[in-house]
Design a protein around this motif. Structure first.
Motif, PDB file in Angstrom:
ATOM      1  N   SER A  52       0.823  -1.220   0.000  1.00 43.35           N
ATOM      2  CA  SER A  52       0.000   0.000   0.000  1.00 43.35           C
ATOM      3  C   SER A  52       0.848   1.257   0.000  1.00 43.35           C
ATOM      4  O   SER A  52       0.526   2.242  -0.658  1.00 43.35           O
ATOM      5  CB  SER A  52      -0.921   0.005   1.219  1.00 43.35           C
ATOM      6  N   HIS A  53       1.923   1.254   0.779  1.00 49.31           N
ATOM      7  CA  HIS A  53       2.798   2.434   0.858  1.00 49.31           C
ATOM      8  C   HIS A  53       4.111   2.017   1.492  1.00 49.31           C
ATOM      9  O   HIS A  53       4.263   0.875   1.936  1.00 49.31           O
ATOM     10  CB  HIS A  53       2.126   3.582   1.608  1.00 49.31           C
ATOM     11  N   ALA A  54       5.053   2.950   1.514  1.00 50.69           N
ATOM     12  CA  ALA A  54       6.425   2.562   1.827  1.00 50.69           C
ATOM     13  C   ALA A  54       6.768   2.582   3.314  1.00 50.69           C
ATOM     14  O   ALA A  54       7.890   2.235   3.684  1.00 50.69           O
ATOM     15  CB  ALA A  54       7.403   3.475   1.070  1.00 50.69           C
ATOM     16  N   HIS A  55       5.842   2.981   4.165  1.00 48.26           N
ATOM     17  CA  HIS A  55       6.172   3.024   5.597  1.00 48.26           C
ATOM     18  C   HIS A  55       6.634   1.652   6.093  1.00 48.26           C
ATOM     19  O   HIS A  55       6.106   0.615   5.698  1.00 48.26           O
ATOM     20  CB  HIS A  55       4.963   3.505   6.407  1.00 48.26           C
ATOM     21  N   LEU A  56       7.600   1.699   7.028  1.00 50.38           N
ATOM     22  CA  LEU A  56       8.271   0.468   7.453  1.00 50.38           C
ATOM     23  C   LEU A  56       7.332  -0.552   8.096  1.00 50.38           C
ATOM     24  O   LEU A  56       7.555  -1.755   7.968  1.00 50.38           O
ATOM     25  CB  LEU A  56       9.394   0.804   8.443  1.00 50.38           C
ATOM     26  N   ASP A  57       6.281  -0.087   8.780  1.00 47.96           N
ATOM     27  CA  ASP A  57       5.385  -1.062   9.420  1.00 47.96           C
ATOM     28  C   ASP A  57       4.551  -1.831   8.394  1.00 47.96           C
ATOM     29  O   ASP A  57       3.804  -2.740   8.762  1.00 47.96           O
ATOM     30  CB  ASP A  57       4.510  -0.417  10.507  1.00 47.96           C
ATOM     31  N   HIS A  58       4.708  -1.484   7.116  1.00 52.81           N
ATOM     32  CA  HIS A  58       4.025  -2.218   6.035  1.00 52.81           C
ATOM     33  C   HIS A  58       5.007  -2.908   5.086  1.00 52.81           C
ATOM     34  O   HIS A  58       4.587  -3.597   4.166  1.00 52.81           O
ATOM     35  CB  HIS A  58       3.121  -1.273   5.238  1.00 52.81           C
ATOM     36  N   THR A  59       6.299  -2.679   5.304  1.00 52.17           N
ATOM     37  CA  THR A  59       7.294  -3.167   4.335  1.00 52.17           C
ATOM     38  C   THR A  59       8.472  -3.907   4.958  1.00 52.17           C
ATOM     39  O   THR A  59       9.277  -4.483   4.227  1.00 52.17           O
ATOM     40  CB  THR A  59       7.890  -1.994   3.526  1.00 52.17           C
ATOM     41  N   SER A 137      -5.951   8.662   1.781  1.00 52.39           N
ATOM     42  CA  SER A 137      -5.463   9.944   2.305  1.00 52.39           C
ATOM     43  C   SER A 137      -4.500   9.744   3.471  1.00 52.39           C
ATOM     44  O   SER A 137      -4.914   9.823   4.637  1.00 52.39           O
ATOM     45  CB  SER A 137      -6.655  10.783   2.761  1.00 52.39           C
ATOM     46  N   HIS A 138      -3.253   9.470   3.153  1.00 54.41           N
ATOM     47  CA  HIS A 138      -2.240   9.237   4.187  1.00 54.41           C
ATOM     48  C   HIS A 138      -1.124  10.255   4.008  1.00 54.41           C
ATOM     49  O   HIS A 138      -1.154  11.075   3.089  1.00 54.41           O
ATOM     50  CB  HIS A 138      -1.761   7.785   4.068  1.00 54.41           C
ATOM     51  N   LEU A 139      -0.104  10.150   4.865  1.00 53.42           N
ATOM     52  CA  LEU A 139       0.983  11.128   4.871  1.00 53.42           C
ATOM     53  C   LEU A 139       1.865  11.032   3.630  1.00 53.42           C
ATOM     54  O   LEU A 139       2.495  12.003   3.217  1.00 53.42           O
ATOM     55  CB  LEU A 139       1.832  10.855   6.125  1.00 53.42           C
ATOM     56  N   ALA A 158      -5.879   0.189   3.748  1.00 54.39           N
ATOM     57  CA  ALA A 158      -4.536   0.570   4.185  1.00 54.39           C
ATOM     58  C   ALA A 158      -4.613   1.790   5.105  1.00 54.39           C
ATOM     59  O   ALA A 158      -5.696   2.169   5.550  1.00 54.39           O
ATOM     60  CB  ALA A 158      -3.611   0.811   3.009  1.00 54.39           C
ATOM     61  N   ASP A 159      -3.461   2.393   5.390  1.00 58.61           N
ATOM     62  CA  ASP A 159      -3.425   3.532   6.318  1.00 58.61           C
ATOM     63  C   ASP A 159      -4.097   4.729   5.663  1.00 58.61           C
ATOM     64  O   ASP A 159      -3.726   5.131   4.548  1.00 58.61           O
ATOM     65  CB  ASP A 159      -1.966   3.915   6.636  1.00 58.61           C
ATOM     66  N   THR A 160      -5.020   5.330   6.371  1.00 60.25           N
ATOM     67  CA  THR A 160      -5.695   6.501   5.794  1.00 60.25           C
ATOM     68  C   THR A 160      -6.359   7.324   6.884  1.00 60.25           C
ATOM     69  O   THR A 160      -6.819   6.783   7.893  1.00 60.25           O
ATOM     70  CB  THR A 160      -6.748   6.060   4.747  1.00 60.25           C
ATOM     71  N   GLY A 197      -2.290  11.345   9.199  1.00 58.53           N
ATOM     72  CA  GLY A 197      -3.122  10.664   8.206  1.00 58.53           C
ATOM     73  C   GLY A 197      -3.630   9.320   8.685  1.00 58.53           C
ATOM     74  O   GLY A 197      -3.563   8.318   7.967  1.00 58.53           O
ATOM     75  N   HIS A 198      -4.119   9.298   9.913  1.00 57.90           N
ATOM     76  CA  HIS A 198      -4.686   8.081  10.492  1.00 57.90           C
ATOM     77  C   HIS A 198      -6.078   8.373  11.041  1.00 57.90           C
ATOM     78  O   HIS A 198      -6.488   9.532  11.147  1.00 57.90           O
ATOM     79  CB  HIS A 198      -3.798   7.564  11.639  1.00 57.90           C
ATOM     80  N   LEU A 199      -6.764   7.300  11.456  1.00 57.26           N
ATOM     81  CA  LEU A 199      -8.077   7.438  12.076  1.00 57.26           C
ATOM     82  C   LEU A 199      -7.994   7.170  13.572  1.00 57.26           C
ATOM     83  O   LEU A 199      -7.201   6.334  14.017  1.00 57.26           O
ATOM     84  CB  LEU A 199      -9.071   6.453  11.455  1.00 57.26           C
TER      85      LEU A 199
HETATM   86 ZN    ZN Z   1       1.667   4.570   7.110  1.00 60.43          ZN
END
Ligand code: ZN
Length: 253
Positions: A52-59, A137-139, A158-160, A197-199
């Motif tokens: 979904s995106h490059a942030h480390l907690d997802h990669t 809509s994330h950072l 994903a993160d939004t 960019g979180h809920l």
């Molecule tokens: Zn993220």
């Protein structure tokens, strides 16, 4: 379709794993906790991961999946992501500085890692499923995904933070059987949720009003320090569709 929860938290403490789901044993949805959850034979079967995106907690599992399976004959991990995410993975993860550039190892022709671009809302075929990436809509540039086997569809936001287009497409998805979305910070940290960019539970409460479908809405992304308070605040929303994911569990759709 079935999916297994490899990790469903917004951080890592002991056995609490970060975001990663496994669809039908072979397709990854994000790569935050794949190697922590799967044996070597199980990892070998994972040949495609939607990121979904490059942030480390997802990669952060990605370098180790490739490294663990480098010697498996014919192994190649294909990562599917938005162009900006592919750039970030190439430039900041597989860059020959933080980790080897496996996109040209053992050679350019038959590498063990391929970074493949996907484009907004254009269907593509992967692991026997049809998938679509929809920007949220994330950072940083981030896509949610909808995967569909023709009978069941799973939507992963994903993160939004608060978003619109993703829910519009979710509402129009014929085979929709479940949604996975996020909730990261408690209501007391609303400002942090907004700027990152979180809920929080209260903005999640507004988001679920946009979801016109009566399917389970599974939640991931709790920051480990706030699991008890987040659990209480989500329960207080009293929406029977909201379900907290259980790490390690397999859900059949
Ligand atoms: Zn993220």
């Amino acid at each position: 379709m079935k999916f297994k929860v490899l990790g469903c938290y917004g951080g890592n403490v002991q056995t609490i794993g970060m975001t990663a789901f496994l669809v039908n044993d072979v397709l990854g949805l994000d790569g935050g906790w794949v190697t922590g959850a799967l044996s070597l034979p199980e990892q070998e079967k994972v040949r495609d991961i939607l990121i979904s995106h490059a942030h480390l907690d997802h990669t952060c599992s990605l370098p180790f999946i490739v490294d663990n399976n480098f010697a498996v004959p014919g192994f190649c991990l294909r990562i599917h992501a938005l162009p900006e995410v592919v750039d970030a993975l190439q430039n900041h993860l597989f860059n020959n500085s933080t980790w080897p550039d496996f996109t040209c190892l053992p050679n350019d022709k038959n590498p063990v890692l391929r970074l493949l671009e996907v484009h907004d809302e254009q269907p593509f075929y992967v692991a026997g499923l049809t998938a679509r990436a929809i920007r949220v809509s994330h950072l940083v540039p981030t896509a949610g995904f909808i995967v569909d086997d023709g009978q069941s569809a799973l939507a992963f936001s994903a993160d939004t933070g608060p978003t619109h287009r993703f829910w519009e497409i979710v509402n129009d998805t014929q085979n929709l059987k479940a949604i996975i979305t996020e909730c990261s910070f408690p209501n007391e940290l609303q400002r942090i949720a907004d700027i990152s960019g979180h809920l929080s539970p209260q903005t999640l409460g507004e988001e679920v009003k946009k979801i016109k479908r009566d399917v389970p809405i599974f939640l991931y992304g709790f920051k480990p320090r706030f699991i008890p308070v987040l659990t209480e605040q989500v329960q207080a929303l009293s929406d029977p569709r909201l379900v907290l994911l259980e790490q390690g569990r397999t859900y059949e759709l």
